[in-house]
Scaffold this motif. Structure first.
Motif, PDB file in Angstrom:
ATOM      1  N   GLY A 142       0.799  -1.233   0.000  1.00 32.40           N
ATOM      2  CA  GLY A 142       0.000   0.000   0.000  1.00 32.40           C
ATOM      3  C   GLY A 142       0.824   1.272   0.000  1.00 32.40           C
ATOM      4  N   ALA A 143       2.162   1.158  -0.163  1.00 25.90           N
ATOM      5  CA  ALA A 143       3.015   2.339  -0.113  1.00 25.90           C
ATOM      6  C   ALA A 143       2.784   3.240  -1.328  1.00 25.90           C
ATOM      7  CB  ALA A 143       4.478   1.915  -0.046  1.00 25.90           C
ATOM      8  N   ASP A 144       2.616   4.540  -1.083  1.00 26.34           N
ATOM      9  CA  ASP A 144       2.441   5.517  -2.159  1.00 26.34           C
ATOM     10  C   ASP A 144       3.547   6.560  -2.010  1.00 26.34           C
ATOM     11  OD1 ASP A 144       1.669   7.375  -4.022  1.00 26.34           O
ATOM     12  OD2 ASP A 144      -0.460   7.328  -3.505  1.00 26.34           O
ATOM     13  N   VAL A 145       4.682   6.259  -2.621  1.00 21.62           N
ATOM     14  CA  VAL A 145       5.884   7.078  -2.455  1.00 21.62           C
ATOM     15  C   VAL A 145       5.687   8.487  -3.005  1.00 21.62           C
ATOM     16  CG1 VAL A 145       8.315   7.306  -3.093  1.00 21.62           C
ATOM     17  CG2 VAL A 145       7.412   5.076  -2.412  1.00 21.62           C
ATOM     18  N   GLU A 146       5.099   8.597  -4.195  1.00 24.77           N
ATOM     19  CA  GLU A 146       4.933   9.911  -4.839  1.00 24.77           C
ATOM     20  C   GLU A 146       4.036  10.828  -4.011  1.00 24.77           C
ATOM     21  OE1 GLU A 146       3.699   9.747  -8.891  1.00 24.77           O
ATOM     22  OE2 GLU A 146       5.320   8.401  -9.494  1.00 24.77           O
ATOM     23  N   GLU A 147       2.901  10.293  -3.541  1.00 24.88           N
ATOM     24  CA  GLU A 147       1.954  11.106  -2.765  1.00 24.88           C
ATOM     25  C   GLU A 147       2.569  11.530  -1.427  1.00 24.88           C
ATOM     26  OE1 GLU A 147      -0.997  13.305  -1.474  1.00 24.88           O
ATOM     27  OE2 GLU A 147      -0.839  12.537  -3.524  1.00 24.88           O
ATOM     28  N   THR A 148       3.280  10.602  -0.764  1.00 29.48           N
ATOM     29  CA  THR A 148       3.913  10.932   0.515  1.00 29.48           C
ATOM     30  C   THR A 148       4.996  11.994   0.322  1.00 29.48           C
ATOM     31  OG1 THR A 148       3.503   8.656   1.249  1.00 29.48           O
ATOM     32  CG2 THR A 148       5.025   9.945   2.572  1.00 29.48           C
ATOM     33  N   THR A 149       5.755  11.893  -0.769  1.00 28.28           N
ATOM     34  CA  THR A 149       6.781  12.898  -1.083  1.00 28.28           C
ATOM     35  C   THR A 149       6.126  14.266  -1.273  1.00 28.28           C
ATOM     36  OG1 THR A 149       8.112  11.194  -2.178  1.00 28.28           O
ATOM     37  CG2 THR A 149       8.674  13.494  -2.656  1.00 28.28           C
ATOM     38  N   ARG A 150       4.988  14.291  -1.977  1.00 34.24           N
ATOM     39  CA  ARG A 150       4.276  15.550  -2.215  1.00 34.24           C
ATOM     40  C   ARG A 150       3.827  16.172  -0.882  1.00 34.24           C
ATOM     41  NH1 ARG A 150      -0.399  17.794  -2.128  1.00 34.24           N
ATOM     42  NH2 ARG A 150      -1.457  15.924  -1.370  1.00 34.24           N
ATOM     43  N   GLN A 151       3.315  15.322   0.030  1.00 27.38           N
ATOM     44  CA  GLN A 151       2.854  15.825   1.331  1.00 27.38           C
ATOM     45  C   GLN A 151       4.009  16.426   2.136  1.00 27.38           C
ATOM     46  OE1 GLN A 151       0.818  12.634   3.343  1.00 27.38           O
ATOM     47  NE2 GLN A 151      -0.575  12.288   1.636  1.00 27.38           N
ATOM     48  N   ILE A 152       5.179  15.782   2.087  1.00 21.38           N
ATOM     49  CA  ILE A 152       6.338  16.296   2.846  1.00 21.38           C
ATOM     50  C   ILE A 152       6.738  17.671   2.312  1.00 21.38           C
ATOM     51  CG2 ILE A 152       8.807  15.915   3.304  1.00 21.38           C
ATOM     52  CD1 ILE A 152       8.200  12.910   3.381  1.00 21.38           C
ATOM     53  N   VAL A 153       6.704  17.815   0.991  1.00 18.75           N
ATOM     54  CA  VAL A 153       7.111  19.078   0.371  1.00 18.75           C
ATOM     55  C   VAL A 153       6.062  20.165   0.618  1.00 18.75           C
ATOM     56  CG1 VAL A 153       7.612  20.229  -1.821  1.00 18.75           C
ATOM     57  CG2 VAL A 153       8.511  17.931  -1.380  1.00 18.75           C
ATOM     58  N   GLU A 154       4.768  19.829   0.388  1.00 16.64           N
ATOM     59  CA  GLU A 154       3.707  20.850   0.432  1.00 16.64           C
ATOM     60  C   GLU A 154       3.195  21.129   1.846  1.00 16.64           C
ATOM     61  OE1 GLU A 154       0.605  20.063  -2.364  1.00 16.64           O
ATOM     62  OE2 GLU A 154       1.976  19.898  -4.073  1.00 16.64           O
ATOM     63  N   VAL A 155       2.942  20.068   2.626  1.00 17.69           N
ATOM     64  CA  VAL A 155       2.366  20.259   3.972  1.00 17.69           C
ATOM     65  C   VAL A 155       3.441  20.692   4.969  1.00 17.69           C
ATOM     66  CG1 VAL A 155       1.128  19.158   5.875  1.00 17.69           C
ATOM     67  CG2 VAL A 155       0.549  18.576   3.513  1.00 17.69           C
ATOM     68  N   LEU A 156       4.617  20.041   4.910  1.00 16.63           N
ATOM     69  CA  LEU A 156       5.664  20.342   5.875  1.00 16.63           C
ATOM     70  C   LEU A 156       6.630  21.410   5.368  1.00 16.63           C
ATOM     71  CD1 LEU A 156       6.552  16.717   7.060  1.00 16.63           C
ATOM     72  CD2 LEU A 156       4.928  18.304   8.057  1.00 16.63           C
ATOM     73  N   GLY A 157       6.640  21.619   4.052  1.00 15.48           N
ATOM     74  CA  GLY A 157       7.523  22.644   3.494  1.00 15.48           C
ATOM     75  C   GLY A 157       8.986  22.257   3.523  1.00 15.48           C
ATOM     76  N   ILE A 158       9.285  20.946   3.421  1.00 20.49           N
ATOM     77  CA  ILE A 158      10.676  20.477   3.444  1.00 20.49           C
ATOM     78  C   ILE A 158      11.082  20.066   2.027  1.00 20.49           C
ATOM     79  CG2 ILE A 158      12.271  18.753   4.374  1.00 20.49           C
ATOM     80  CD1 ILE A 158      10.409  18.482   6.766  1.00 20.49           C
ATOM     81  N   PRO A 159      12.119  20.670   1.448  1.00 24.88           N
ATOM     82  CA  PRO A 159      12.578  20.225   0.126  1.00 24.88           C
ATOM     83  C   PRO A 159      13.169  18.821   0.219  1.00 24.88           C
ATOM     84  CG  PRO A 159      14.075  21.868   1.050  1.00 24.88           C
ATOM     85  CD  PRO A 159      12.918  21.776   1.981  1.00 24.88           C
ATOM     86  N   MET A 160      12.723  17.920  -0.641  1.00 26.27           N
ATOM     87  CA  MET A 160      13.142  16.525  -0.543  1.00 26.27           C
ATOM     88  C   MET A 160      14.544  16.281  -1.114  1.00 26.27           C
ATOM     89  SD  MET A 160      11.172  14.517   1.081  1.00 26.27           S
ATOM     90  CE  MET A 160      11.366  12.835   0.515  1.00 26.27           C
ATOM     91  N   GLY A 161      14.937  17.026  -2.160  1.00 29.95           N
ATOM     92  CA  GLY A 161      16.234  16.755  -2.788  1.00 29.95           C
ATOM     93  C   GLY A 161      16.241  15.340  -3.312  1.00 29.95           C
TER      94      GLY A 161
END
Length: 605
Positions: A142-161
């Motif tokens: 059930g892992a959704d890597v793309e969506e979780t990455t988007r949440q980290i960038v947009e909700v938390l405001g952390i650049p993933m690099g």
């Protein structure tokens, strides 16, 4: 140890929501750096407490030092602190961050960003930590890597690099995490030639060695034989041992600047050490203290009483030792007519309260009774005086009170979009107010609410999990006081007030709550020779009542034959005897009834 320079030290903690894999990642890092023998390695290695292993949660922060040889061939010292994820233990997280320069933020790729993920991230940003985001459990279906990455960038405001994809369970991607620690987290800074300054971020009590203080050395160095002073309390001590955690305590010759370790002095009294204090040299020491930590104020209060009065001093000793390494836990003596002498204890939340009570029972072999949890109410008197009470017994006379204010919280609830109606209904039932609604992704929403703290104490979290099938998560923080229609409700047994059951309730909920407690008491207290009325009252007004029926002794069992007046005469004599018993008889409330009633109201509130 001498060859490790400041540039080759990395101090970091692991933060995440509950059950996103912090402790499992710690296990893999210990394994990869060979910090612990493979024969000693087990699941949740750093969770040393039995209670932590049973519940599957981290309660205390756990520091550990390890050596790591990077791909460039250089050797680094890692000082890792594993932290709790539950909202009740967020003070542990903030203390751990004071000893670090960076944080690994673990996010479950199947669950995404949750309430405590957001709270811990903001805590790390406030402490100026370098955040390294890591996506865990990428091997789950059930892992959704793309969506979780988007949440980290947009909700938390952390650049993933370059995103780090790992599976802490299988060990996939751990090598990349270790390299990221070296590259992204900056080494500790220190002032050359400055006097010793070390931050106290935790402490434990050892029956043989006294108080063991956990420190992060900011400037200078600590070694055996040094005379040091705790700047906050003014207490001096001679250092008998310094060491690091690997993960057990390992003595070393000296603790240099930038290192995390412990010191053992000659201090025997647990109350002498204050978390957030600064350690400096007793002679020519620093004049300026380190910033330390914000004082943690307990939010929930409950009475703890020994079942046997002989154990009062034993309970006091146990509470003092627990208070040493738990700055958020407080206690002071109090007495109750029903329960005798005990203590009024303050906690950060209900889970914190349960953990402290369970530790008292296990670690100190104590048999205790706890009263119903309550919060601090602010009482504004007619003469302008403001007082705070955590026990209904201390409520002043109603004629003196202008208004009663109750503590409020700001709650952030992340839940699936299809159960938002049920969540809103629960919030409104608990006298809450919905502030904002925001979409997190296609499936989940973030609700911001204002709620009275008293309403979420008992089963609010359980109900959230129930209506959302386990998918909702909640984080909260205090946000001041609000005037409310709060009343004191007393419980009377045979016309006498039992102060242990007195509580503060909202006027609209008083009748329902009174009926509930009366019913629970009537089922828990055994029958006496006379009828016992169990009543709930606000002032002189009775709002609920249950009766405990008397048991009847068969006084006519020995009679046989003869006239019926013989039986009537004996029954009349019994009736007169019961009247006298009711007049002078005291109700015997067994200790099991207190426990049953308190648990009963908690479960059914």
């Amino acid at each position: 140890m001498d060859e490790i320079t400041l540039d080759h030290i990395r101090n970091f903690c692991i933060i995440a929501h509950i059950d996103h894999g912090k402790t499992t990642l710690s296990d893999r890092i210990l394994e990869a750096t060979k910090a612990i023998d493979l024969r000693q390695l087990r699941e949740q290695t750093l969770d040393a407490m039995d209670l932590e292993r049973e519940r599957g949660i981290t309660i205390k922060s756990h520091p550990v030092s390890m050596m790591y040889t990077a791909r460039d061939g250089k050797t680094y010292r890692f000082n890792l602190i594993d932290t709790p994820g539950h909202v009740d233990f967020s003070y542990e997280v903030s203390r751990s961050m004071g000893a670090c320069e960076g944080a690994i933020l673990v996010v479950d790729a199947a669950q995404g960003v949750e309430a405590q993920t957001v709270a811990n991230t903001y805590l790390a940003i406030d402490n100026n930590l370098e955040i390294v985001p890591v996506l865990n459990k990428v091997d789950l279906p059930g892992a959704d890597v793309e969506e979780t990455t988007r949440q980290i960038v947009e909700v938390l405001g952390i650049p993933m690099g370059a995103p780090l994809h790992i599976s802490a369970k299988t060990g996939v991607g751990i090598a990349e995490v270790l390299e990221a620690i070296v590259e992204r987290i900056h080494p500790p800074a220190t002032r050359e030639g400055a006097p010793l300054r070390a931050l106290v971020f935790d402490s434990v009590f050892d029956i043989y060695r006294g108080v063991i203080t956990y420190v992060r050395v900011m400037d200078g160095s600590l070694k055996v034989g040094d005379s040091v002073e705790f700047m906050g309390s003014g207490i001096s001590t001679l250092i008998r041992e310094v060491g690091i955690f690997s993960p057990t305590q390992k003595p070393v010759e000296v603790l240099e600047a930038g290192q995390v370790g412990y010191l053992v002095g000659t201090i025997k009294n647990p109350a002498d050490i204050k978390i957030g204090d600064t350690v400096t040299s007793a002679k020519d020491g620093a004049t300026e203290r380190l910033p330390g930590f914000k004082d943690v104020r307990p939010m929930v209060f409950s009475g703890i009483y020994p079942v046997s009065t002989d154990e009062y001093e034993k309970v006091r000793t146990g509470l003092e030792k627990l208070h040493l390494n738990d700055a958020a836990f407080s206690f002071h003596p109090e007495s109750s007519v029903a329960l005798g002498f005990g203590f009024r204890c303050g906690f950060l939340g209900l889970l914190h309260m349960e953990v402290v009570q369970e530790r008292l029972r296990r670690e100190f072999d104590l048999d205790i009774i706890s009263t119903h949890p309550a919060v601090i109410y602010r009482i504004v008197l007619r003469d302008g005086e403001v007082m705070e009470i955590d026990n209904p017994v201390h409520l002043p006379d109603l004629t003196r009170i202008e208004q009663i204010e109750e503590p409020m919280i700001k709650a952030t609830i992340i839940c699936p979009g299809d159960c938002i109606g049920d969540i809103m209904r629960i919030v409104l039932d608990r006298r809450g107010e919905l502030k904002t609604t925001e979409s997190l992704d296609a499936r989940r929403v973030i609700l911001s609410c204002a709620l009275p703290l008293n309403e979420i104490l008992i089963d609010f979290h359980d109900m959230l999990k129930s209506v959302s099938h386990g998918y909702a998560s909640m984080d909260y923080e205090p946000c001041g006081y609000q005037a409310s229609s709060i009343v004191k409700m007393d419980i009377l047994l045979n016309g006498e007030v039992v102060d242990a059951f007195s509580c503060m309730v909202h006027k609209d909920k008083a009748v329902a709550r009174g009926r509930q407690i009366c019913k629970a008491l009537s089922e828990a207290i055994p029958s006496h020779m006379f009828k016992i009325p169990v009543q709930a009252a606000i002032g002189r007004t009775i709002i609920a009542r249950e009766d405990i029926r008397p048991f009847r002794k068969d006084v006519t069992a020995k009679l046989y034959g003869g006239d019926v007046t013989r039986k009537q005469k004996v029954l009349k004599k019994q009736k007169e005897g019961k009247k006298r018993m009711k007049e002078f008889g005291q109700v015997n409330v067994p200790q099991s009834a207190f426990i049953a009633v308190l648990r009963g109201t908690s479960d059914e509130d």
